[in-house]
Design a protein around this motif. Structure first.
Motif, mmCIF file in Angstrom:
data_model
loop_
_atom_site.group_PDB
_atom_site.id
_atom_site.type_symbol
_atom_site.label_atom_id
_atom_site.label_comp_id
_atom_site.label_asym_id
_atom_site.label_seq_id
_atom_site.Cartn_x
_atom_site.Cartn_y
_atom_site.Cartn_z
ATOM 1 N N SER A 16 -8.348 7.340 8.086
ATOM 2 C CA SER A 16 -8.300 5.905 7.840
ATOM 3 C C SER A 16 -9.706 5.353 7.719
ATOM 4 O O SER A 16 -10.648 5.913 8.259
ATOM 5 C CB SER A 16 -7.625 5.142 8.962
ATOM 6 N N VAL A 17 -9.790 4.247 7.056
ATOM 7 C CA VAL A 17 -11.048 3.521 6.956
ATOM 8 C C VAL A 17 -10.890 2.248 7.769
ATOM 9 O O VAL A 17 -9.895 1.535 7.642
ATOM 10 C CB VAL A 17 -11.371 3.181 5.484
ATOM 11 N N VAL A 18 -11.872 1.983 8.623
ATOM 12 C CA VAL A 18 -11.851 0.780 9.443
ATOM 13 C C VAL A 18 -12.957 -0.143 8.954
ATOM 14 O O VAL A 18 -14.100 0.290 8.769
ATOM 15 C CB VAL A 18 -12.051 1.118 10.933
ATOM 16 N N VAL A 74 -8.070 -0.447 6.974
ATOM 17 C CA VAL A 74 -7.885 -0.796 5.569
ATOM 18 C C VAL A 74 -6.675 -0.029 5.034
ATOM 19 O O VAL A 74 -6.598 1.193 5.186
ATOM 20 C CB VAL A 74 -9.153 -0.445 4.752
ATOM 21 N N LYS A 75 -5.757 -0.761 4.443
ATOM 22 C CA LYS A 75 -4.566 -0.125 3.852
ATOM 23 C C LYS A 75 -4.929 0.525 2.531
ATOM 24 O O LYS A 75 -5.715 -0.009 1.749
ATOM 25 C CB LYS A 75 -3.480 -1.160 3.596
ATOM 26 N N LYS A 76 -4.319 1.676 2.298
ATOM 27 C CA LYS A 76 -4.508 2.350 1.013
ATOM 28 C C LYS A 76 -3.488 1.850 0.023
ATOM 29 O O LYS A 76 -2.354 1.525 0.387
ATOM 30 C CB LYS A 76 -4.358 3.853 1.206
ATOM 31 N N ASN A 94 -3.356 -5.302 10.421
ATOM 32 C CA ASN A 94 -3.815 -4.093 11.105
ATOM 33 C C ASN A 94 -5.067 -4.278 11.960
ATOM 34 O O ASN A 94 -5.908 -3.384 12.036
ATOM 35 C CB ASN A 94 -4.055 -2.951 10.104
ATOM 36 N N ILE A 95 -5.206 -5.440 12.617
ATOM 37 C CA ILE A 95 -6.341 -5.656 13.522
ATOM 38 C C ILE A 95 -6.210 -4.696 14.696
ATOM 39 O O ILE A 95 -5.147 -4.562 15.287
ATOM 40 C CB ILE A 95 -6.395 -7.121 14.012
ATOM 41 N N LYS A 96 -7.305 -4.020 15.007
ATOM 42 C CA LYS A 96 -7.299 -3.018 16.071
ATOM 43 C C LYS A 96 -8.142 -3.401 17.278
ATOM 44 O O LYS A 96 -7.845 -2.989 18.395
ATOM 45 C CB LYS A 96 -7.775 -1.659 15.536
ATOM 46 N N SER A 97 -9.213 -4.169 17.066
ATOM 47 C CA SER A 97 -10.052 -4.514 18.213
ATOM 48 C C SER A 97 -10.917 -5.731 17.920
ATOM 49 O O SER A 97 -11.109 -6.115 16.765
ATOM 50 C CB SER A 97 -10.945 -3.338 18.602
ATOM 51 N N VAL A 98 -11.413 -6.322 19.001
ATOM 52 C CA VAL A 98 -12.375 -7.415 18.895
ATOM 53 C C VAL A 98 -13.506 -7.114 19.876
ATOM 54 O O VAL A 98 -13.270 -6.692 21.013
ATOM 55 C CB VAL A 98 -11.729 -8.796 19.164
ATOM 56 N N TYR A 99 -14.733 -7.293 19.411
ATOM 57 C CA TYR A 99 -15.926 -7.095 20.221
ATOM 58 C C TYR A 99 -16.677 -8.416 20.232
ATOM 59 O O TYR A 99 -17.007 -8.958 19.166
ATOM 60 C CB TYR A 99 -16.793 -5.984 19.617
#
Length: 70
Positions: free
Chosen positions: A3-5, A66-68, A35-40
């Protein structure tokens, strides 16, 4: 499958707290990003009037997968 983030940086604020400002950042980004995965939290600041904090601000880095294309 790999996956690409992607990471975006946003500024958000709240009259309640830095925690609420961070939640506002995620809530607003989620309106246009999946597809949010994290917050810093990169930075925190506040607007002051007299002897009281009136606005809490955060600079947040939000990461999402990022969706393909199919």
């Amino acid at each position: 499958m790999s996956s690409v983030v992607k990471v975006i940086e946003v500024i958000a604020q709240s009259k309640k707290s830095w925690e609420d400002a961070a939640a506002n950042a995620v809530k607003e980004v989620a309106k246009s990003v999946d597809n949010i995965k994290s917050v810093y939290i990169k930075d925190m600041s506040a607007k002051v009037n007299g002897d009281k904090i009136t606005v809490y601000r955060v600079v947040a880095k939000i990461s999402f997968v990022v969706k393909k294309k199919k």
